[in-house]
Design an enzyme around this catalytic site. Sequence first.
Site, mmCIF file in Angstrom:
data_model
loop_
_atom_site.group_PDB
_atom_site.id
_atom_site.type_symbol
_atom_site.label_atom_id
_atom_site.label_comp_id
_atom_site.label_asym_id
_atom_site.label_seq_id
_atom_site.Cartn_x
_atom_site.Cartn_y
_atom_site.Cartn_z
ATOM 1 N N ARG A 168 0.833 -1.209 0.000
ATOM 2 C CA ARG A 168 0.000 0.000 0.000
ATOM 3 C C ARG A 168 0.869 1.261 0.000
ATOM 4 O O ARG A 168 0.556 2.244 -0.674
ATOM 5 C CB ARG A 168 -0.967 -0.003 1.189
ATOM 6 C CG ARG A 168 -1.969 1.156 1.131
ATOM 7 C CD ARG A 168 -3.075 1.033 2.166
ATOM 8 N NE ARG A 168 -2.576 1.157 3.519
ATOM 9 C CZ ARG A 168 -3.324 0.987 4.618
ATOM 10 N NH1 ARG A 168 -4.607 0.673 4.502
ATOM 11 N NH2 ARG A 168 -2.807 1.116 5.815
ATOM 12 N N LYS A 205 -2.620 7.029 1.155
ATOM 13 C CA LYS A 205 -2.356 7.341 2.566
ATOM 14 C C LYS A 205 -1.234 8.377 2.580
ATOM 15 O O LYS A 205 -0.063 8.045 2.770
ATOM 16 C CB LYS A 205 -1.995 6.050 3.314
ATOM 17 C CG LYS A 205 -2.267 6.140 4.805
ATOM 18 C CD LYS A 205 -2.328 4.763 5.440
ATOM 19 C CE LYS A 205 -2.191 4.812 6.932
ATOM 20 N NZ LYS A 205 -3.185 5.586 7.651
ATOM 21 N N GLU A 226 -16.163 6.777 5.544
ATOM 22 C CA GLU A 226 -15.420 6.076 6.602
ATOM 23 C C GLU A 226 -15.375 6.965 7.834
ATOM 24 O O GLU A 226 -15.988 8.033 7.860
ATOM 25 C CB GLU A 226 -14.007 5.730 6.112
ATOM 26 C CG GLU A 226 -13.179 6.941 5.698
ATOM 27 C CD GLU A 226 -11.772 6.570 5.218
ATOM 28 O OE1 GLU A 226 -11.268 5.494 5.549
ATOM 29 O OE2 GLU A 226 -11.183 7.407 4.505
#
Length: 288
Positions: free
Chosen positions: A50, A149, A182
């Site tokens: 990721r 991220k 989220e």
Amino acid sequence: MKVYISGKWVDEEDAVISVFDHGLLYGDGVFEGIRIYNSRVFLLEEHIDRLYDSAKAIALEIPMAKSEMMEAVAETCRANGLAEGYIRLVVTRGKGSLGLNPYLCSEPEVIIIAAKIQLYPRELYENGLKIVTVGTVRNHPEAINPRIKSLNYLNNVLAKIEAINAGCMECLMLNHKGEVAEASGDNVFAVRNGEIITPPSSCGALEGLTRNKVIELAQEAGLVVQERVMARYDLYVADEVFLTGTAAEIISVVEIDKRSIGSGEPGIITGKLADLYSAYAQSNGYQL
Ligand code: PXG
């Protein structure tokens, strides 16, 4: 604590980077938060994948192979004698000029910090969280895609400020279409009539590794899991709601916007998934 900075392990006091680093000046960089359980780095390969995907999305070339990065993370845990804990892995754009141009930056900085984890109080796992929906809309996918991220976490920080001001420790964020995205640092799930639902990442969620593992464990246990576009209504009328994240693991939500969820107590399926998750986490990972 020994901190890794671009190839060296240094004492905490000497772990410094330039004030000209674009990670600081522009939030230009990427990061991961990783858990260590029982002398194993949990989901290390997935975190590294990721990280490299986030870096690729912002056109940042990490100056290390994935295998070297995994070893650097493991070595940082070993250097600090960590058998349980938390790793913050950060890659910044590096030192540049006082201008946006990332191509003028030198080498990216790779930083690995080992720490003790800050958890929610035990009592919240027993009784569940109360959350509110915040007005801060999750980043538009064509602005900063929430799947990246990145070090630019202001969207989440603004949401967290609203949560805390409302007396809550977490909050629900919606996307620009008003759909459930989220929480500020966790993914969200609902359970209704035995079926588990969660929004797809295209609704504005980070593709959480805890989320993915929970989906896998639930399916292995014979539970039905569906990724579906969700409205707040779907959460209000759910039997159970829970959040997932590296730090939080699995935590029940018992109230949203003053609506009591299900029985108002942590649910049975949530409890079962939390047990499956902790059993899995205790016995899987990159051995230190
Ligand atoms: N959504 C967002 C916006 C996150 O930042 C998650 C979901 C859950 O993803 P994982 O892969 O962890 O299941 C995150 C993760 C911290 C901290 O110190 C934040 C996260 C993870 C670890 C530590 O604030 N966010």
